[in-house]
Scaffold this motif. Structure first.
Motif, PDB file in Angstrom:
ATOM      1  N   GLN A  12       1.023  -1.244  -0.213  1.00 46.41           N
ATOM      2  CA  GLN A  12      -0.053  -0.056  -0.095  1.00 46.41           C
ATOM      3  C   GLN A  12       0.824   1.169  -0.223  1.00 46.41           C
ATOM      4  N   CYS A 108      -7.436   4.937  13.356  1.00 45.26           N
ATOM      5  CA  CYS A 108      -7.980   5.023  11.816  1.00 45.26           C
ATOM      6  C   CYS A 108      -7.505   6.164  11.515  1.00 45.26           C
ATOM      7  N   ARG A 118      -7.785   2.307   8.855  1.00 44.76           N
ATOM      8  CA  ARG A 118      -6.688   1.655   9.594  1.00 44.76           C
ATOM      9  C   ARG A 118      -5.605   1.499   8.617  1.00 44.76           C
ATOM     10  N   ALA A 119      -5.940   1.266   7.226  1.00 46.16           N
ATOM     11  CA  ALA A 119      -4.736   0.937   6.484  1.00 46.16           C
ATOM     12  C   ALA A 119      -4.203   2.398   6.086  1.00 46.16           C
ATOM     13  N   LYS A 122      -1.802   3.089   9.019  1.00 50.99           N
ATOM     14  CA  LYS A 122      -0.663   2.293   8.830  1.00 50.99           C
ATOM     15  C   LYS A 122       0.341   3.077   8.013  1.00 50.99           C
ATOM     16  N   GLU A 153      -0.139  -3.589  13.865  1.00 49.59           N
ATOM     17  CA  GLU A 153       0.383  -3.554  12.629  1.00 49.59           C
ATOM     18  C   GLU A 153       1.391  -2.251  12.496  1.00 49.59           C
TER      19      GLU A 153
END
Length: 208
Positions: A12, A108, A118-119, A122, A153
């Motif tokens: 990502q 988030c 959340r991605a 991260k 993560e």
């Protein structure tokens, strides 16, 4: 001329750009790095990075899920040297306490889809580890207290920030509320008085 490869498929944003920049820093002039990505947005981000560094860039689509981006490292070594030279006079500034603070109040980033959020968070923390100018402190509270604990993560990225001299602080009340006090794995516990004090004294507060 040597050719280097970065396989960033399935990774990502901003990982493809960060890994390509790291590879460019190791290359000599006229060397070429080929970065494999799986979406057009990643291609655009790599093109923008190359343009900012005034490097030659081209790409081709190999198949439905693979794009090949080629960046020539001509001038990259000189540019890296210039950046290093510019950073030397600024080193005393990094010794100031409370200069720049990053505040993470959630695990988030943004509102809407939580999986996406959340991605994004991260990715933000990972990108933070690769900045030339790091913050002095990262403060986490409320749902942000889920980030520096076992199973997170982002734990390794927060540990990397700490190893680079960034102070990592997490609200003790928040850890206790979520039952995470015993799982804190990086940094130290703080309280609202210290959080308030540091934010008021900071020259810059960044809250994604």
């Amino acid at each position: 001329m040597k050719k280097y490869m970065v396989d960033a498929r399935g990774k990502q944003c901003p990982i493809p750009v960060v890994e390509t920049k790291k590879m460019l820093a190791q290359m000599a002039e006229s060397d070429i790095v080929e970065t494999l990505v799986d979406n057009a947005i990643a291609v655009q981000n790599l093109e923008k990075m190359a343009k900012q560094k005034q490097l030659e860039c081209s790409w081709e689509q190999q198949d439905e899920h693979t794009y090949r981006v080629f960046i020539k490292a001509e001038g990259a070594v000189d540019e890296a040297g210039e950046e290093t030279a510019e950073c030397i006079p600024c080193q005393p500034v990094s010794e100031k306490t409370g200069n720049t603070i990053v505040v993470l109040s959630s695990d988030c980033m943004g509102e809407g889809d939580e999986v996406l959020g959340r991605a994004l968070m991260k990715g933000f923390i990972y990108a933070l580890t690769s900045q030339e100018e790091l913050p002095d402190t990262v403060i986490m509270y409320n749902r942000g207290a889920r980030l520096p604990v076992e199973g997170s993560e982002s734990l390794e990225d927060l540990k990397l920030l700490e190893s680079q001299g960034v102070e990592i602080l997490t609200c003790g009340t928040c850890l206790n509320h979520y039952g995470l006090t015993e799982k804190l794995s990086v940094g130290s516990v703080t309280n609202m008085y210290v959080i308030c004090e540091k934010m008021l004294q900071a020259e810059k507060v960044v809250k994604p």
